[in-house]
Motif scaffolding. Structure first.
Motif, PDB file in Angstrom:
ATOM      1  N   ARG A  78      -0.218  13.715   1.631  1.00 61.62           N
ATOM      2  CA  ARG A  78       0.966  13.036   0.800  1.00 61.62           C
ATOM      3  C   ARG A  78       2.208  13.680   1.187  1.00 61.62           C
ATOM      4  NH1 ARG A  78      -0.437  12.600  -5.331  1.00 61.62           N
ATOM      5  NH2 ARG A  78       1.190  10.864  -4.916  1.00 61.62           N
ATOM      6  N   TYR A 118      -4.508   7.437   3.776  1.00 64.08           N
ATOM      7  CA  TYR A 118      -4.436   6.360   2.465  1.00 64.08           C
ATOM      8  C   TYR A 118      -5.513   6.955   1.487  1.00 64.08           C
ATOM      9  CZ  TYR A 118      -0.684   3.157   3.487  1.00 64.08           C
ATOM     10  OH  TYR A 118       0.474   2.553   3.564  1.00 64.08           O
ATOM     11  N   TYR A 121      -3.876   9.153  -0.767  1.00 63.93           N
ATOM     12  CA  TYR A 121      -3.251   8.437  -1.944  1.00 63.93           C
ATOM     13  C   TYR A 121      -4.138   7.911  -3.046  1.00 63.93           C
ATOM     14  CZ  TYR A 121       1.292   8.949   0.517  1.00 63.93           C
ATOM     15  OH  TYR A 121       2.320   9.541   1.019  1.00 63.93           O
ATOM     16  N   PHE A 122      -5.474   7.117  -2.312  1.00 60.04           N
ATOM     17  CA  PHE A 122      -6.241   6.632  -3.040  1.00 60.04           C
ATOM     18  C   PHE A 122      -6.815   7.337  -4.236  1.00 60.04           C
ATOM     19  CE2 PHE A 122      -6.269   2.784   0.078  1.00 60.04           C
ATOM     20  CZ  PHE A 122      -5.369   1.943  -0.599  1.00 60.04           C
ATOM     21  N   ASN A 170       0.223  -1.521  -5.418  1.00 55.21           N
ATOM     22  CA  ASN A 170       1.623  -1.001  -4.616  1.00 55.21           C
ATOM     23  C   ASN A 170       1.174  -0.287  -3.409  1.00 55.21           C
ATOM     24  OD1 ASN A 170       3.403  -1.757  -6.593  1.00 55.21           O
ATOM     25  ND2 ASN A 170       2.896   0.183  -7.757  1.00 55.21           N
ATOM     26  N   GLU A 171      -0.050   0.418  -3.238  1.00 61.20           N
ATOM     27  CA  GLU A 171      -0.417   1.371  -1.786  1.00 61.20           C
ATOM     28  C   GLU A 171      -0.806   0.158  -0.905  1.00 61.20           C
ATOM     29  OE1 GLU A 171      -0.136   4.341  -0.812  1.00 61.20           O
ATOM     30  OE2 GLU A 171       0.837   4.675  -2.823  1.00 61.20           O
ATOM     31  N   THR A 174       2.145  -1.397   0.603  1.00 61.54           N
ATOM     32  CA  THR A 174       2.606  -0.337   1.377  1.00 61.54           C
ATOM     33  C   THR A 174       2.052  -0.260   2.685  1.00 61.54           C
ATOM     34  OG1 THR A 174       3.517   1.029  -0.518  1.00 61.54           O
ATOM     35  CG2 THR A 174       3.500   2.009   1.594  1.00 61.54           C
ATOM     36  N   LEU A 175       0.740  -0.374   2.669  1.00 60.46           N
ATOM     37  CA  LEU A 175      -0.068  -0.419   3.834  1.00 60.46           C
ATOM     38  C   LEU A 175       0.301  -1.523   4.773  1.00 60.46           C
ATOM     39  CD1 LEU A 175      -2.465   0.443   5.607  1.00 60.46           C
ATOM     40  CD2 LEU A 175      -3.945  -0.783   4.234  1.00 60.46           C
TER      41      LEU A 175
END
Length: 245
Positions: A78, A118, A121-122, A170-171, A174-175
């Protein structure tokens, strides 16, 4: 369309260059790049969503070395740009182990870098959702005779899913935008393909980009009204830029 670019018989005529560009060829190239973008997007989700669960469980583990290791991994992923692990995964096998780079090395490095990035983040989204459930609910379930599995599946999980959906959305958005970073190691995704095509044909870069943008929005948008509005805005913006040339 403008003084410089004209459409005639399914071909684009570029005034001043005296050349024709076949629209079918242009759309075919953009379509190929669009498929690569979709592959990066879906393969990243398939790999990072379950890996994020494993990382989140390790982060919440009572085994301190494992929890510290997962915390360090999350902090690194991150806290660094996505291109950094992508460059490392692509070039490290060659410079460290002497492994020859193949045609598929670029795409494989992109997918691995996207997944491990990712997943971090997840994992934090999962952890925050699980730890947001009040302990009183767990204690009440234990008093009622629920097992740990029943407590998680019937009490914790439904609330966690509801709470993490906005952050997950949101993620994922962003991906969609981050797929364009694959150009950094030479992966021919949608926007880099459009840029290369426009450069080879001396077309303005926004010609291919506006078409690609419309195609991407048509795929990602779930509501037809949003898709139509976005496409109309893209076409009008493109036409306004052409008029100013």
């Amino acid at each position: 369309v403008s003084n410089r670019i004209r459409v005639c018989n399914a071909r684009v005529y570029i005034q001043g260059k005296g050349t024709f560009v076949d629209i079918g060829t242009m759309l075919g190239m953009l379509g190929t790049g669009f498929v690569v973008t979709l592959q990066i997007f879906f393969l990243t989700l398939v790999g990072s969503l379950p890996l994020g669960v494993v990382v989140a469980l390790g982060r919440m583990s009572k085994f301190k070395p494992l929890a510290w290791l997962m915390r360090f991994y999350i902090s690194i992923m991150r806290g660094t740009p996505l291109m950094l692990p992508m460059f490392f995964i692509y070039f490290a096998p060659y410079y460290i182990f002497g492994v020859e780079l193949s045609t598929d090395s670029k795409f494989n490095a992109t997918i691995i870098a996207f997944i491990i990035n990712y997943a971090a983040y997840f994992a934090e989204i999962y952890r925050s959702g699980i730890q947001s459930i009040p302990k009183g609910q767990l204690e009440a379930a234990s008093v009622l005779g629920y097992s740990r599995g029943q407590t998680f599946m019937k009490i914790v999980l439904p609330q966690v899913i509801k709470r993490i959906l906005p952050a997950m959305g949101n993620e994922i958005i962003t991906l969609v935008k981050d797929t364009s970073l694959a150009f950094a190691i030479g992966v021919a995704e949608m926007f880099s393909t459009a840029k290369a095509f426009c450069r080879s044909c001396s077309l303005p870069h926004f010609t291919g980009s506006s078409i690609s943008w419309s195609k991407l929005c048509s795929t990602v948008s779930k509501r037809s009204s949003i898709t139509i509005t976005t496409n109309v805005f893209a076409i009008r913006t493109y036409s306004w830029i052409l008029k100013t040339l």
